[in-house]
Scaffold this motif. Structure first.
Motif, PDB file in Angstrom:
ATOM      1  N   THR A  64      45.122  -4.552  -1.239  1.00 19.26           N
ATOM      2  CA  THR A  64      46.112  -5.549  -0.847  1.00 19.26           C
ATOM      3  C   THR A  64      46.231  -6.612  -1.940  1.00 19.26           C
ATOM      4  OG1 THR A  64      45.603  -5.186   1.474  1.00 19.26           O
ATOM      5  CG2 THR A  64      46.725  -7.250   0.935  1.00 19.26           C
ATOM      6  N   GLY A  65      47.475  -6.951  -2.271  1.00 19.30           N
ATOM      7  CA  GLY A  65      47.728  -7.979  -3.277  1.00 19.30           C
ATOM      8  C   GLY A  65      47.814  -7.456  -4.697  1.00 19.30           C
ATOM      9  N   PRO A  86      49.808  -8.066   2.690  1.00 17.99           N
ATOM     10  CA  PRO A  86      48.849  -8.259   3.774  1.00 17.99           C
ATOM     11  C   PRO A  86      49.518  -8.213   5.151  1.00 17.99           C
ATOM     12  CG  PRO A  86      49.435 -10.372   2.839  1.00 17.99           C
ATOM     13  CD  PRO A  86      50.145  -9.324   2.012  1.00 17.99           C
ATOM     14  N   ARG A  94      46.159 -15.585   4.889  1.00 18.21           N
ATOM     15  CA  ARG A  94      46.293 -14.511   3.902  1.00 18.21           C
ATOM     16  C   ARG A  94      47.458 -14.759   2.947  1.00 18.21           C
ATOM     17  NH1 ARG A  94      45.380  -9.610   8.289  1.00 18.21           N
ATOM     18  NH2 ARG A  94      43.203 -10.120   8.711  1.00 18.21           N
ATOM     19  N   LEU A  97      47.118 -13.656  -0.647  1.00 25.97           N
ATOM     20  CA  LEU A  97      47.326 -12.226  -0.893  1.00 25.97           C
ATOM     21  C   LEU A  97      48.814 -11.896  -0.990  1.00 25.97           C
ATOM     22  CD1 LEU A  97      44.639 -10.654   1.460  1.00 25.97           C
ATOM     23  CD2 LEU A  97      44.693 -10.516  -1.049  1.00 25.97           C
TER      24      LEU A  97
END
Length: 170
Positions: A64-65, A86, A94, A97
């Motif tokens: 993620t990210g 995310p 989050r 992210l």
């Protein structure tokens, strides 16, 4: 350099750009929403490259990210930049992210030499990120990231998304 930011309502798979960003899932093997549409319209070459990435650098999937590029197949682009947004959480922040998805996609675009990039509204579909907050993070991140990309187009699927992003672009 700060890229020019434009907004369009429409289907990202019909856009012409050096790079089209895919709101991918971590498997890189296609899915629903934008991810499924990009894989369907782009054709089997995208999936073949994603499978090679899974067999080499991303055996556990793309984190993620982060972002990674493949061919664009039959899309009107040179590359697809896959990034994993995310899932929205009410108990954990989050947003870093989500911002990273845009920053990392621009970093990959710079490595490729892309000058025009088309983004969807990352994480706003099945990952349930509130549209207004997603628009704020997306526009702010693109405007504050040092990049050689000259033009970023946010390709927004419906009027609600377009209105949320327009409020941020000003």
């Amino acid at each position: 350099m700060t890229p020019t930011v434009t907004l369009v309502r429409g289907d990202i798979t019909r856009r012409s750009a050096d790079a089209i960003v895919n709101a991918a899932n971590s498997s890189l093997l296609g899915g629903g929403g934008v991810d499924g549409a990009i894989h369907r319209r782009g054709g089997p070459d995208i999936l073949a490259e994603c499978r090679r990435l899974r067999a080499s650098r991303y055996g556990r999937g793309l984190p993620t990210g982060q972002a990674v590029a493949t061919t664009a197949g039959r899309l009107d682009a040179r590359w697809v930049i896959h990034t994993v947004g995310p899932v929205h959480s009410t108990s954990e922040d989050r947003s870093g992210l989500l911002a990273s998805c845009y920053r990392e996609s621009l970093r990959v675009a710079d490595e490729l030499g892309a000058r025009t990039v088309a983004f969807p509204a990352i994480s706003t579909g099945v990952y349930r990120w509130p549209m207004e907050d997603a628009a704020r993070i997306a526009v702010e991140t693109v405007r504050t990231t040092d990049t050689a990309v000259e033009e970023v187009t946010f390709v927004l699927f419906d009027d609600r998304a377009h209105e949320a992003f327009a409020a941020q672009v000003g």
